[in-house]
Motif scaffolding. Structure first.
Motif, PDB file in Angstrom:
ATOM      1  N   LEU A 213       0.843  -1.201   0.000  1.00 20.99           N
ATOM      2  CA  LEU A 213       0.000   0.000   0.000  1.00 20.99           C
ATOM      3  C   LEU A 213       0.870   1.240   0.000  1.00 20.99           C
ATOM      4  CD1 LEU A 213      -2.512  -1.095   2.802  1.00 20.99           C
ATOM      5  CD2 LEU A 213      -2.781  -1.414   0.337  1.00 20.99           C
ATOM      6  N   ASP A 214       0.344   2.329  -0.587  1.00 23.71           N
ATOM      7  CA  ASP A 214       1.070   3.589  -0.524  1.00 23.71           C
ATOM      8  C   ASP A 214       0.754   4.291   0.798  1.00 23.71           C
ATOM      9  OD1 ASP A 214      -1.437   4.780  -0.760  1.00 23.71           O
ATOM     10  OD2 ASP A 214      -1.166   5.346  -2.859  1.00 23.71           O
ATOM     11  N   GLY A 215       1.254   5.496   0.954  1.00 22.28           N
ATOM     12  CA  GLY A 215       1.056   6.223   2.204  1.00 22.28           C
ATOM     13  C   GLY A 215      -0.391   6.487   2.547  1.00 22.28           C
ATOM     14  N   GLY A 216      -1.246   6.495   1.535  1.00 19.59           N
ATOM     15  CA  GLY A 216      -2.674   6.737   1.758  1.00 19.59           C
ATOM     16  C   GLY A 216      -3.491   5.471   1.896  1.00 19.59           C
ATOM     17  N   GLY A 217      -2.822   4.333   1.968  1.00 18.63           N
ATOM     18  CA  GLY A 217      -3.535   3.073   2.115  1.00 18.63           C
ATOM     19  C   GLY A 217      -4.097   2.519   0.816  1.00 18.63           C
ATOM     20  N   VAL A 218      -3.672   3.079  -0.315  1.00 19.87           N
ATOM     21  CA  VAL A 218      -4.134   2.626  -1.628  1.00 19.87           C
ATOM     22  C   VAL A 218      -3.126   1.620  -2.183  1.00 19.87           C
ATOM     23  CG1 VAL A 218      -4.716   3.344  -3.980  1.00 19.87           C
ATOM     24  CG2 VAL A 218      -5.263   4.834  -2.038  1.00 19.87           C
ATOM     25  N   PRO A 219      -3.599   0.511  -2.749  1.00 15.48           N
ATOM     26  CA  PRO A 219      -2.664  -0.470  -3.315  1.00 15.48           C
ATOM     27  C   PRO A 219      -1.755   0.153  -4.374  1.00 15.48           C
ATOM     28  CG  PRO A 219      -4.862  -1.433  -3.147  1.00 15.48           C
ATOM     29  CD  PRO A 219      -5.003   0.024  -2.811  1.00 15.48           C
ATOM     30  N   ASN A 220      -0.465  -0.137  -4.266  1.00 18.73           N
ATOM     31  CA  ASN A 220       0.483   0.358  -5.261  1.00 18.73           C
ATOM     32  C   ASN A 220       0.322  -0.405  -6.574  1.00 18.73           C
ATOM     33  OD1 ASN A 220       2.193   2.476  -4.123  1.00 18.73           O
ATOM     34  ND2 ASN A 220       2.836   0.924  -2.643  1.00 18.73           N
ATOM     35  N   ASN A 221       0.720   0.257  -7.661  1.00 17.82           N
ATOM     36  CA  ASN A 221       0.654  -0.378  -8.980  1.00 17.82           C
ATOM     37  C   ASN A 221       1.599  -1.563  -9.050  1.00 17.82           C
ATOM     38  OD1 ASN A 221      -1.204   1.496  -9.968  1.00 17.82           O
ATOM     39  ND2 ASN A 221       0.409   2.883 -10.651  1.00 17.82           N
ATOM     40  N   ARG A 222       1.161  -2.586  -9.769  1.00 20.10           N
ATOM     41  CA  ARG A 222       1.987  -3.763 -10.022  1.00 20.10           C
ATOM     42  C   ARG A 222       2.725  -3.593 -11.348  1.00 20.10           C
ATOM     43  NH1 ARG A 222       1.776  -8.465  -6.582  1.00 20.10           N
ATOM     44  NH2 ARG A 222       0.604  -7.770  -4.754  1.00 20.10           N
ATOM     45  N   ILE A 223       3.767  -4.396 -11.524  1.00 24.01           N
ATOM     46  CA  ILE A 223       4.485  -4.425 -12.798  1.00 24.01           C
ATOM     47  C   ILE A 223       3.517  -4.850 -13.897  1.00 24.01           C
ATOM     48  CG2 ILE A 223       6.215  -5.691 -14.114  1.00 24.01           C
ATOM     49  CD1 ILE A 223       7.574  -3.747 -12.457  1.00 24.01           C
ATOM     50  N   ALA A 224       3.558  -4.127 -15.009  1.00 25.04           N
ATOM     51  CA  ALA A 224       2.672  -4.431 -16.136  1.00 25.04           C
ATOM     52  C   ALA A 224       3.465  -4.340 -17.429  1.00 25.04           C
ATOM     53  CB  ALA A 224       1.485  -3.477 -16.155  1.00 25.04           C
ATOM     54  N   GLY A 225       2.971  -5.004 -18.442  1.00 21.77           N
ATOM     55  CA  GLY A 225       3.585  -4.961 -19.765  1.00 21.77           C
ATOM     56  C   GLY A 225       2.520  -4.752 -20.821  1.00 21.77           C
ATOM     57  N   ARG A 226       2.850  -3.983 -21.856  1.00 24.22           N
ATOM     58  CA  ARG A 226       1.914  -3.757 -22.953  1.00 24.22           C
ATOM     59  C   ARG A 226       2.162  -4.791 -24.042  1.00 24.22           C
ATOM     60  NH1 ARG A 226      -1.900  -0.542 -24.109  1.00 24.22           N
ATOM     61  NH2 ARG A 226      -1.557   0.626 -22.192  1.00 24.22           N
ATOM     62  N   LEU A 227       1.144  -5.618 -24.287  1.00 26.17           N
ATOM     63  CA  LEU A 227       1.276  -6.700 -25.264  1.00 26.17           C
ATOM     64  C   LEU A 227       1.088  -6.204 -26.689  1.00 26.17           C
ATOM     65  CD1 LEU A 227      -0.680  -9.516 -23.390  1.00 26.17           C
ATOM     66  CD2 LEU A 227       1.706  -8.821 -23.166  1.00 26.17           C
ATOM     67  N   ASP A 228       0.242  -5.226 -26.873  1.00 31.02           N
ATOM     68  CA  ASP A 228       0.083  -4.555 -28.160  1.00 31.02           C
ATOM     69  C   ASP A 228      -0.497  -3.183 -27.871  1.00 31.02           C
ATOM     70  OD1 ASP A 228      -2.735  -4.804 -27.848  1.00 31.02           O
ATOM     71  OD2 ASP A 228      -2.736  -6.718 -28.897  1.00 31.02           O
ATOM     72  N   GLN A 229      -0.907  -2.502 -28.914  1.00 31.21           N
ATOM     73  CA  GLN A 229      -1.364  -1.123 -28.733  1.00 31.21           C
ATOM     74  C   GLN A 229      -2.578  -1.024 -27.819  1.00 31.21           C
ATOM     75  OE1 GLN A 229      -1.887   0.878 -32.443  1.00 31.21           O
ATOM     76  NE2 GLN A 229      -2.438   2.832 -31.539  1.00 31.21           N
ATOM     77  N   ASP A 230      -3.397  -2.063 -27.772  1.00 28.06           N
ATOM     78  CA  ASP A 230      -4.656  -1.989 -27.035  1.00 28.06           C
ATOM     79  C   ASP A 230      -4.729  -2.919 -25.830  1.00 28.06           C
ATOM     80  OD1 ASP A 230      -5.757  -0.169 -28.963  1.00 28.06           O
ATOM     81  OD2 ASP A 230      -6.085  -1.873 -30.297  1.00 28.06           O
ATOM     82  N   GLN A 231      -3.692  -3.697 -25.553  1.00 28.33           N
ATOM     83  CA  GLN A 231      -3.772  -4.692 -24.477  1.00 28.33           C
ATOM     84  C   GLN A 231      -2.597  -4.553 -23.522  1.00 28.33           C
ATOM     85  OE1 GLN A 231      -3.754  -8.774 -25.783  1.00 28.33           O
ATOM     86  NE2 GLN A 231      -4.472  -9.561 -23.819  1.00 28.33           N
ATOM     87  N   GLU A 232      -2.913  -4.429 -22.243  1.00 25.48           N
ATOM     88  CA  GLU A 232      -1.900  -4.360 -21.195  1.00 25.48           C
ATOM     89  C   GLU A 232      -2.098  -5.526 -20.234  1.00 25.48           C
ATOM     90  OE1 GLU A 232      -0.162  -0.651 -18.819  1.00 25.48           O
ATOM     91  OE2 GLU A 232      -2.040  -1.352 -17.930  1.00 25.48           O
ATOM     92  N   LEU A 233      -1.004  -6.105 -19.766  1.00 28.31           N
ATOM     93  CA  LEU A 233      -1.068  -7.249 -18.855  1.00 28.31           C
ATOM     94  C   LEU A 233      -0.365  -6.889 -17.551  1.00 28.31           C
ATOM     95  CD1 LEU A 233      -1.688 -10.289 -18.344  1.00 28.31           C
ATOM     96  CD2 LEU A 233       0.617 -10.756 -19.216  1.00 28.31           C
ATOM     97  N   VAL A 234      -1.100  -6.963 -16.454  1.00 30.97           N
ATOM     98  CA  VAL A 234      -0.516  -6.782 -15.126  1.00 30.97           C
ATOM     99  C   VAL A 234      -0.082  -8.162 -14.638  1.00 30.97           C
ATOM    100  CG1 VAL A 234      -0.916  -6.026 -12.755  1.00 30.97           C
ATOM    101  CG2 VAL A 234      -1.996  -4.791 -14.650  1.00 30.97           C
TER     102      VAL A 234
END
Length: 360
Positions: A213-234
């Motif tokens: 979590l970040d300082g505000g208790g919100v989940p931090n972003n995970r590592i992600a990769g862009r598979l193509d122009q329209d698709q992202e994978l976390v």
């Protein structure tokens, strides 16, 4: 016009022939280049306004290829992560099975459990600290640092090693069932980050990567990769995920205390029960992480295959614009060679003319 042609000097004729030879030579050179490369030598000149379409398609194909190459790298990265997780599961399962055998009472294998748990801890920590392309795989977005501190290595910020923290809570181990309850509750607070001493928290003295979590208790972003122009994978799996926390917690409980020194039978059973349950939960969490990585591998593979199919279509379209017909070019070369030979022959005859020829 016939008057001019019949009265053109040999110098003028030779000059025009030289220009014709030069143009034909350039055309022949260009045709030879096209025949050797299979592509148009002057795409803009040949295609005119359609050249812009070819350039756009070429840029689109280069973009597709960049995604294909990125997906290949991601495939290897996921494979390395999956292999690491499978490496973690092996020694943990061995310790779990030994603990289950000794759960109700001490058997012949009880003496080895503490050393076995300590060795498994070292394996788990070392495996989760692996890197790929200079990125630590289980550190989250903070990929420039190893995910976990070594068991006996002090954290740079707190000055405490994981071993120090666990020893401060467990001491020489429980002597009563009440001790088991109290100690395990405090151990839980260490690993869930609620302990009154912040330096004891898992993400303070054990873990170096991206916090949950970040300082505000919100989940931090995970590592992600862009598979193509329209698709992202976390796809990020981190060493502070609950499954890994439970594995380390269960191993720590067994590594910090020699179960042979627990004299009271009820205390022994409660201690072993807590260790076995924690390790079992951890194994289930690690197995879920492994299954999720396997699913992500399939997603990446499907995206790569789809892009490769798109690339085939795009390259065929580019070929229709950029490539030449070798038979047409060969015919053109033959015509140009004939033209040049005729021009050379005329030039040779003109160069041999003399004023004396008029007196013959």
């Amino acid at each position: 016009m016939s008057w001019l042609s019949t009265r053109m000097s040999s110098y003028q004729m030779n000059y025009f022939l030289k220009g014709s030879v030069s143009q034909a030579s350039l055309a022949l050179q260009r045709a030879g280049q096209e025949l050797s490369t299979g592509r148009r030598a002057d795409m803009f000149g040949d295609l005119g306004p359609r050249a812009g379409v070819a350039i756009t398609m070429r840029a689109r194909e280069e973009n597709t290829q960049s995604y294909i190459e990125a997906n290949k790298v991601l495939e290897n990265k996921l494979e390395a992560m999956l292999s690491a997780i499978e490496t973690v599961r092996g020694p943990v399962e061995d310790v779990l099975q030994a603990a289950i055998v000794n759960k109700e009472s001490k058997s012949l294998g009880a003496a080895a459990i503490q050393a076995q748990a300590r060795a498994a801890l070292e394996t788990v920590i070392g495996t989760l600290n692996i890197s790929f392309n200079n990125e630590f795989l289980f550190s989250g977005t903070t990929s420039n640092a190893p995910a976990l501190n070594r068991w006996d290595s002090a954290d740079a910020d707190t000055g405490l090693s994981p071993e120090d923290v666990i020893a401060a809570v467990l001491g020489s181990g429980p002597t009563s069932t009440a001790d088991v309850t109290t100690m395990m509750a405090e151990i839980d607070q260490i690993f869930d980050g609620t302990h009154s001493n912040a330096n004891y928290h898992f993400e303070a003295s054990f873990y170096n990567g991206t916090p949950e979590l970040d300082g505000g208790g919100v989940p931090n972003n995970r590592i992600a990769g862009r598979l193509d122009q329209d698709q992202e994978l976390v796809y990020g799996v981190q060493a502070n995920d609950q499954g890994f926390r439970d594995v380390i917690k269960g191993l720590a409980v067994l590594a910090a205390v020699d179960i042979q020194d627990i004299a009271d039978e009820d205390t022994y059973r409660d201690w072993m029960d807590a260790a076995v349950n924690t390790l079992s939960d951890g194994q289930q969490g690690v197995l879920a992480a492994s299954a999720n990585l396997g699913f992500n591998q399939q997603v990446v593979e499907n995206a790569k295959l789809r892009l490769e199919d798109i690339s085939i279509v795009q390259r065929k379209q580019i070929t229709t614009y950029e490539n030449i017909d070798p038979y047409e070019v060969a015919t053109r070369m033959s015509s140009l060679e004939t033209q040049l030979q005729a021009s050379y022959s005329v030039s040779s005859r003109l160069s041999n003319l003399s004023i004396l020829d008029w007196y013959r």
